[in-house]
Design an enzyme around this catalytic site. Sequence first.
Site, mmCIF file in Angstrom:
data_model
loop_
_atom_site.group_PDB
_atom_site.id
_atom_site.type_symbol
_atom_site.label_atom_id
_atom_site.label_comp_id
_atom_site.label_asym_id
_atom_site.label_seq_id
_atom_site.Cartn_x
_atom_site.Cartn_y
_atom_site.Cartn_z
ATOM 1 N N GLU A 14 45.071 33.729 35.631
ATOM 2 C CA GLU A 14 43.978 32.899 35.805
ATOM 3 C C GLU A 14 43.502 32.274 34.482
ATOM 4 O O GLU A 14 43.980 32.787 33.436
ATOM 5 C CB GLU A 14 42.840 33.585 36.429
ATOM 6 N N ARG A 94 32.173 41.067 40.704
ATOM 7 C CA ARG A 94 33.035 41.018 39.333
ATOM 8 C C ARG A 94 33.091 39.648 38.898
ATOM 9 O O ARG A 94 32.803 38.622 39.632
ATOM 10 C CB ARG A 94 34.701 41.416 39.389
ATOM 11 N N ASN A 96 34.409 35.972 37.631
ATOM 12 C CA ASN A 96 35.698 35.260 38.005
ATOM 13 C C ASN A 96 35.834 34.259 36.894
ATOM 14 O O ASN A 96 35.728 34.428 35.894
ATOM 15 C CB ASN A 96 35.671 34.616 39.436
ATOM 16 N N ASN A 142 34.668 29.294 41.491
ATOM 17 C CA ASN A 142 35.972 28.947 40.568
ATOM 18 C C ASN A 142 35.778 27.868 39.668
ATOM 19 O O ASN A 142 35.248 28.042 38.790
ATOM 20 C CB ASN A 142 36.953 29.057 41.772
ATOM 21 N N ASP A 192 41.222 26.404 43.711
ATOM 22 C CA ASP A 192 40.902 27.304 42.757
ATOM 23 C C ASP A 192 40.441 26.877 41.390
ATOM 24 O O ASP A 192 39.188 26.336 41.417
ATOM 25 C CB ASP A 192 42.216 28.349 42.852
#
Length: 285
Positions: A14, A94, A96, A142, A192
């Site tokens: 990512e 968590r 991102n 995202n 995403d």
Amino acid sequence: MVEVAVRGEATLGEGPTWDTSTSTLLWVDILGSAVHRYDPGSGRDDVLPTPQHVGAAKPRSGGGLVANLRDGIALLDADGTQRWLVYWEREGVRGNDAAVDGAGRLWAGTMRYDTAEGGGWLARVEPDGAAKVLLDDVTISNGLGWSPDNTLLYYIDTPTQRIDVFDYDLATGAATNRRPLCTVEGTPGSPDGLCVDADGCVWVALWDGHAIRRYTPEGKLDREVPMPVARATACAFGGPDFTDLYVTTAREGLTPEQLAEQELAGSLLVLPGFGVGVPSTLFAG
């Protein structure tokens, strides 16, 4: 057209970001708890382990990195020292995706590991650690990015299947008038990570879509590029002239049969000379 920058097996690659201070590309393996730094000149991909799952890592003006970790925002120094800038630990949550605006602020999102609806948030973090939650009912926070003139903020909460846009005040960091730019349709994939090019078009990676797409500032789909993997996760322009489009990918959740068919899943891919991007800003801390 698509080339391999780093052949790897990242569980959840990512957050690609071109670091203008070192002419290298930063990217992370979220579930592998690792920050990668790829040098296109030498071909080296150095790995910095992190103490927690790391959603994103961005370069700092003072050197080192700012990281969106599981339990908050941390400053990572070159010698490996970690200092918490913001600590917001919450069970089952968590960090991102994250991005730095033109004034050097970090915008950081979170999500629940079980992806429960509304379990995450989006916050703006100042260099001195002052943090403000802007959205508190996010499911999978995202993609983040700004128009070239810094008057618009683009944002993705993946399950909505939308790219949203806000009016943005760079001086104050205020994001207002949220509205859909477009709905991502006609694909099995979900939006995403994203980046914005010099023309103000929004590039988005499609999770389970085998592609990346470009949408115009008016929200019209004008380009789709097939990917050799199902799970493209994010994209960013880099290189000396910001003309190379880097794409991170994931192996998470793929079956052994799918992995056998997608040997590049978990690798860092690149499309050389694919457009013109905008230099990213360093976190001002």
